[in-house]
Write an enzyme that holds these catalytic residues in place. Structure first.
Site, short mmCIF file in Angstrom:
data_model
loop_
_atom_site.label_atom_id
_atom_site.label_comp_id
_atom_site.label_asym_id
_atom_site.label_seq_id
_atom_site.Cartn_x
_atom_site.Cartn_y
_atom_site.Cartn_z
N LYS A 93 -61.40 25.16 78.59
CA LYS A 93 -60.19 25.81 79.14
C LYS A 93 -59.02 24.93 78.70
O LYS A 93 -59.06 24.37 77.63
CB LYS A 93 -60.28 25.89 80.66
CG LYS A 93 -61.45 26.73 81.16
CD LYS A 93 -61.09 28.18 81.22
CE LYS A 93 -62.25 29.12 81.35
NZ LYS A 93 -63.42 28.88 80.51
N THR A 156 -71.91 25.92 67.72
CA THR A 156 -72.30 26.73 68.88
C THR A 156 -73.82 26.85 68.93
O THR A 156 -74.46 27.04 67.90
CB THR A 156 -71.68 28.15 68.88
OG1 THR A 156 -72.39 28.95 69.83
CG2 THR A 156 -71.78 28.83 67.54
N ASP A 158 -75.10 29.34 70.23
CA ASP A 158 -75.34 30.79 70.17
C ASP A 158 -75.57 31.30 68.75
O ASP A 158 -76.10 32.38 68.57
CB ASP A 158 -74.14 31.54 70.77
CG ASP A 158 -73.84 31.12 72.19
OD1 ASP A 158 -74.76 30.66 72.89
OD2 ASP A 158 -72.66 31.22 72.60
N MET A 200 -79.60 31.81 77.11
CA MET A 200 -78.17 31.93 76.77
C MET A 200 -77.97 32.69 75.46
O MET A 200 -78.93 33.21 74.89
CB MET A 200 -77.55 30.54 76.67
CG MET A 200 -77.28 29.90 78.01
SD MET A 200 -76.43 28.31 77.77
CE MET A 200 -75.87 27.99 79.42
N GLN A 302 -80.62 24.38 77.81
CA GLN A 302 -80.57 24.73 76.38
C GLN A 302 -79.46 23.99 75.63
O GLN A 302 -79.48 23.89 74.42
CB GLN A 302 -80.34 26.23 76.21
CG GLN A 302 -81.48 27.06 76.71
CD GLN A 302 -81.06 28.48 77.06
OE1 GLN A 302 -81.18 29.38 76.26
NE2 GLN A 302 -80.55 28.69 78.26
N ARG A 303 -78.46 23.53 76.37
CA ARG A 303 -77.32 22.86 75.72
C ARG A 303 -77.39 21.35 75.80
O ARG A 303 -76.73 20.65 75.03
CB ARG A 303 -76.03 23.33 76.39
CG ARG A 303 -75.49 24.51 75.69
CD ARG A 303 -74.08 24.86 75.89
NE ARG A 303 -73.22 24.07 76.70
CZ ARG A 303 -72.26 24.60 77.45
NH1 ARG A 303 -72.11 25.91 77.52
NH2 ARG A 303 -71.44 23.83 78.12
O1 F6P Z 1 -71.36 29.51 74.07
C1 F6P Z 1 -72.32 28.62 74.52
C2 F6P Z 1 -72.77 28.96 75.91
O2 F6P Z 1 -73.75 28.05 76.30
C3 F6P Z 1 -73.24 30.39 76.10
O3 F6P Z 1 -74.53 30.61 75.60
C4 F6P Z 1 -73.09 30.56 77.59
O4 F6P Z 1 -72.89 31.89 77.94
C5 F6P Z 1 -71.86 29.76 77.89
O5 F6P Z 1 -71.70 28.83 76.83
C6 F6P Z 1 -71.90 29.01 79.19
O6 F6P Z 1 -70.68 28.42 79.38
P1 F6P Z 1 -70.36 27.39 80.55
O7 F6P Z 1 -70.97 26.07 80.17
O8 F6P Z 1 -68.89 27.35 80.58
O9 F6P Z 1 -70.98 27.93 81.80
#
Ligand code: F6P
Length: 376
Positions: A93, A156, A158, A200, A302-303
């Protein structure tokens, strides 16, 4: 040593100092495994050219006057390649948001751009490498249009960015989905259950498709192929009759039924986040089949965590390529991965639309050939 000679050495030294290029780098948007590999590679490649690297903290926010940054050298970036996240911090943001929702472009206000320009000039930067996804690269594009020498690096989990066949972070996310399926499979089989795994991917089904295929899913639901609850239930019953001990369903967070819409959480800040489709699918399947169904939402696992070897390699290649692009003055361009090569493409080619799974693609056909149902 004569005075003339020492004077010319001094002149030479100050010229060298003046000529020493300094570039900035930042990580923006959601974090993703492999970001630190890009930072490390960028610093090493820049160091070879005798350049200095400034790392802005918390994405573009670090550009706000007076600038929030750290000096990145070989020592500061040693031993970071295997670390998840980003040592620079990131925000999705903030003051530089240039994208609203899935597609609408918003402009970063002029006073914010002016502030960034001030910081940029004060630090004497020769170029700015921005590592980000769709939204962050849209900001990078605006900065380029406003005269900033910007080079983009796509990022990304994604894998939904146009103009690049792959981004780092995706493989790590797929690995996580595959690992989760392996684990869920043993418990589902022991209890003869149906297991729904929500993953995701926003509006694209790449993570679900690749992770589901690798993890031996029986049903994969993606946003690009609207599904029918009846068809999923029929598949569960068919498998049951054939003596299957479990059915594994992978559902992308952005997937929806033919007669439904995407499932979203509404946060207190008014933000809409995808998620919740796993529970819905589980309920519908349970009601239609009478089977025990459980849901697992994989979420930010996943991240997080260490990048896979492939993502470390991709991240390193992207960092080195980005420095080359700055050296060649290829501003307004983004690193792109095509046919096993790192190339450059205009950032504008990457941000106009999302790259989604084609329902007729070879991957989908391959999945169907090994009896994976898409619930359609
Ligand atoms: O774009 C990457 C992602 O992990 C998406 O797969 C998921 O919808 C989004 O970000 C989640 O975002 P945040 O971490 O802001 O909840």
């Amino acid at each position: 040593m004569g005075g003339g000679r020492s004077q010319s050495i001094e002149v030479e030294l100050s010229l060298t100092i003046m000529e020493k290029k300094r570039i900035g780098i930042l990580t923006s948007g959601g974090d993703c495994p492999g970001l630190n590999a890009v930072l490390r590679a960028t610093v090493r490649a820049a160091d070879k050219l005798g350049w200095e690297v400034i790392g802005f903290c918390d994405g573009f926010e670090g550009l706000l006057p007076p600038g929030n940054y750290v000096h990145l050298d070989r020592r500061a970036t040693a031993g970071i390649m295997h670390l998840g996240g980003t040592i620079l911090g990131t925000v999705n943001k903030g003051h530089f948001v240039a994208k609203v929702g899935a597609g609408d472009r918003a402009m970063v206000p002029p006073e914010i751009i002016d502030g960034a320009r001030q910081t940029f000039k004060a630090l004497g930067l020769h170029g700015l490498i921005t590592i980000g996804g769709d939204g962050s690269l849209t900001t990078a594009l605006q900065l380029h249009e406003e005269g900033f020498p910007v080079v983009g690096v796509p990022k990304t989990i994604d894998n939904d960015l146009e103009a690049t066949a792959m981004t780092f972070g995706f493989d790590s996310a797929v690995e996580c989905v595959g690992d989760a399926l392996d684990r869920l499979h043993t418990t589902a089989t022991s209890h003869k259950r149906v297991m729904v795994l929500e993953v995701m991917g926003r509006h694209a089904g790449w993570i679900a498709l690749h992770g589901g295929l690798a993890g031996g899913a029986d049903v994969i639901l993606i946003p690009e192929i609207p599904f029918e609850h009846e068809k999923i239930a029929a598949e569960v019953i068919r498998r049951d009759r054939e003596g299957a001990k479990s059915t594994m369903i992978v559902v992308a967070e952005g997937a929806s039924a033919k007669d439904g819409s995407q499932t979203r959480h509404h946060t207190a800040s008014g933000e809409h986040r995808l998620g919740g489709i796993g529970e819905l699918v589980a309920r519908e399947v349970g009601e239609r089949t009478g089977k025990e169904v459980r849901t697992c939402v994989l979420g930010h696992l996943q991240r997080g965590g260490a990048p896979t070897m492939l993502d470390r390699i991709l991240g390193t290649r992207f960092g080195v390529k980005a420095v080359q692009m700055v050296a060649e003055g290829k501003f307004g361009s983004m690193v792109s991965y095509q046919n096993y090569l790192t190339l450059d493409v205009p950032i504008s080619h990457a941000v106009h639309k999302l790259r989604r799974v084609s329902p007729d693609s070879q991957m989908v056909q391959t999945a169907r050939a090994v009896e994976i149902s898409f619930g359609d």
